[in-house]
Design a protein around this motif. Structure first.
Motif, PDB file in Angstrom:
ATOM      1  N   PRO A 147       0.821  -1.216   0.000  1.00  0.00           N
ATOM      2  CA  PRO A 147       0.000   0.000   0.000  1.00  0.00           C
ATOM      3  C   PRO A 147       0.851   1.261   0.000  1.00  0.00           C
ATOM      4  O   PRO A 147       1.952   1.289   0.552  1.00  0.00           O
ATOM      5  N   LEU A 148       0.294   2.301  -0.614  1.00  0.00           N
ATOM      6  CA  LEU A 148       0.906   3.628  -0.573  1.00  0.00           C
ATOM      7  C   LEU A 148       0.647   4.276   0.782  1.00  0.00           C
ATOM      8  O   LEU A 148       1.484   4.984   1.310  1.00  0.00           O
ATOM      9  N   VAL A 149      -0.540   4.023   1.328  1.00  0.00           N
ATOM     10  CA  VAL A 149      -0.948   4.531   2.631  1.00  0.00           C
ATOM     11  C   VAL A 149      -2.218   3.780   3.034  1.00  0.00           C
ATOM     12  O   VAL A 149      -2.917   3.243   2.175  1.00  0.00           O
ATOM     13  N   THR A 150      -2.500   3.739   4.317  1.00  0.00           N
ATOM     14  CA  THR A 150      -3.723   3.106   4.815  1.00  0.00           C
ATOM     15  C   THR A 150      -4.553   4.139   5.559  1.00  0.00           C
ATOM     16  O   THR A 150      -4.000   5.093   6.131  1.00  0.00           O
ATOM     17  N   MET A 151      -5.876   3.932   5.549  1.00  0.00           N
ATOM     18  CA  MET A 151      -6.761   4.961   6.069  1.00  0.00           C
ATOM     19  C   MET A 151      -7.981   4.376   6.769  1.00  0.00           C
ATOM     20  O   MET A 151      -8.382   3.256   6.478  1.00  0.00           O
ATOM     21  N   ALA A 152      -8.569   5.197   7.627  1.00  0.00           N
ATOM     22  CA  ALA A 152      -9.900   4.971   8.183  1.00  0.00           C
ATOM     23  C   ALA A 152     -10.687   6.242   7.896  1.00  0.00           C
ATOM     24  O   ALA A 152     -10.213   7.345   8.179  1.00  0.00           O
ATOM     25  N   CYS A 153     -11.875   6.097   7.308  1.00  0.00           N
ATOM     26  CA  CYS A 153     -12.701   7.267   6.989  1.00  0.00           C
ATOM     27  C   CYS A 153     -13.941   7.260   7.861  1.00  0.00           C
ATOM     28  O   CYS A 153     -14.692   6.287   7.897  1.00  0.00           O
ATOM     29  N   HIS A 154     -14.165   8.368   8.562  1.00  0.00           N
ATOM     30  CA  HIS A 154     -15.282   8.513   9.479  1.00  0.00           C
ATOM     31  C   HIS A 154     -16.482   9.231   8.854  1.00  0.00           C
ATOM     32  O   HIS A 154     -17.444   9.528   9.568  1.00  0.00           O
ATOM     33  N   CYS A 155     -16.459   9.528   7.564  1.00  0.00           N
ATOM     34  CA  CYS A 155     -17.567  10.289   6.981  1.00  0.00           C
ATOM     35  C   CYS A 155     -18.869   9.491   7.073  1.00  0.00           C
ATOM     36  O   CYS A 155     -18.864   8.261   7.128  1.00  0.00           O
ATOM     37  N   THR A 156     -19.978  10.203   7.104  1.00  0.00           N
ATOM     38  CA  THR A 156     -21.266   9.524   7.249  1.00  0.00           C
ATOM     39  C   THR A 156     -21.557   8.618   6.057  1.00  0.00           C
ATOM     40  O   THR A 156     -22.218   7.595   6.210  1.00  0.00           O
ATOM     41  N   GLY A 157     -21.048   8.956   4.876  1.00  0.00           N
ATOM     42  CA  GLY A 157     -21.231   8.075   3.722  1.00  0.00           C
ATOM     43  C   GLY A 157     -20.559   6.733   3.939  1.00  0.00           C
ATOM     44  O   GLY A 157     -21.151   5.674   3.692  1.00  0.00           O
ATOM     45  N   CYS A 158     -19.324   6.738   4.430  1.00  0.00           N
ATOM     46  CA  CYS A 158     -18.623   5.483   4.722  1.00  0.00           C
ATOM     47  C   CYS A 158     -19.287   4.737   5.874  1.00  0.00           C
ATOM     48  O   CYS A 158     -19.350   3.513   5.869  1.00  0.00           O
ATOM     49  N   GLN A 159     -19.771   5.474   6.867  1.00  0.00           N
ATOM     50  CA  GLN A 159     -20.487   4.822   7.968  1.00  0.00           C
ATOM     51  C   GLN A 159     -21.688   4.050   7.429  1.00  0.00           C
ATOM     52  O   GLN A 159     -21.910   2.888   7.793  1.00  0.00           O
ATOM     53  N   ARG A 160     -22.416   4.661   6.535  1.00  0.00           N
ATOM     54  CA  ARG A 160     -23.619   4.017   6.003  1.00  0.00           C
ATOM     55  C   ARG A 160     -23.275   2.868   5.064  1.00  0.00           C
ATOM     56  O   ARG A 160     -23.934   1.825   5.098  1.00  0.00           O
ATOM     57  N   MET A 161     -22.255   3.042   4.221  1.00  0.00           N
ATOM     58  CA  MET A 161     -21.907   1.976   3.277  1.00  0.00           C
ATOM     59  C   MET A 161     -21.285   0.779   3.972  1.00  0.00           C
ATOM     60  O   MET A 161     -21.447  -0.349   3.530  1.00  0.00           O
ATOM     61  N   SER A 162     -20.555   1.019   5.050  1.00  0.00           N
ATOM     62  CA  SER A 162     -19.895  -0.085   5.746  1.00  0.00           C
ATOM     63  C   SER A 162     -20.738  -0.630   6.900  1.00  0.00           C
ATOM     64  O   SER A 162     -20.382  -1.644   7.491  1.00  0.00           O
TER      65      SER A 162
END
Length: 156
Positions: free
Chosen positions: A25-40
């Motif tokens: 990987p180039l970088v790893t991430m965690a996204c807290h946006c509401t869109g990601c919350q709903r999709m995941s």
């Protein structure tokens, strides 16, 4: 970098779509946006930015799901609907793979977390860097360099 134990194999929940990663990987991430919350269906989504040349679907045919706009393309298994990876049009040099799709996730740790302004109050990650939205585009080069150094130390 050494000791990545590549290639990595992975797939969706039902196994109809499989993938292979042959580049770290180039970088790893965690996204807290509401869109990601709903999709995941979770507090945040996890991703690993994999160089496009190091990513391939080896079995099955993923389908686009989630948002169907021009900004991002989310790909799912058409049968079990597992969210597997995301591509960003115009940024074709990487694919954001959901690392939980990989058979071995022991190496994974988010290096940056994004959209902390939308995070659930109790949600925490071990990320080194946190951003209210996303890092400035010009900051990614330094973040990728620091991620490479940090993972080299971790992997030995």
């Amino acid at each position: 970098m050494t000791n990545w134990k590549l290639p990595w194999e992975g797939g969706c929940r039902c196994g109809r779509v499989r993938l292979r990663v042959t580049a770290p990987p180039l970088v790893t991430m965690a996204c807290h946006c509401t869109g990601c919350q709903r999709m995941s269906s979770s507090a945040y989504s996890l991703s690993a930015a994999i160089p496009s040349a190091g990513f391939e679907v080896t079995k099955g045919e993923p389908v686009r799901g989630g948002l169907h706009g021009d900004e991002v393309h989310h790909f799912f298994c058409g049968h079990c609907m597992t969210w597997m990876f995301t591509r960003v049009p115009g940024m074709d040099f990487f694919v954001n793979v959901r690392p939980t799709m990989l058979d071995d996730t022991s190496w994974y740790r988010p290096f940056i977390e994004t959209y902390t302004k939308e995070k659930l109050p109790w949600a925490t990650t071990p990320a080194t860097y946190s951003y209210e939205t996303v890092p400035a585009f010009e900051d990614y080069e330094q973040l990728m360099k620091e991620y490479a150094e940090a993972t080299q130390a971790f992997l030995g």
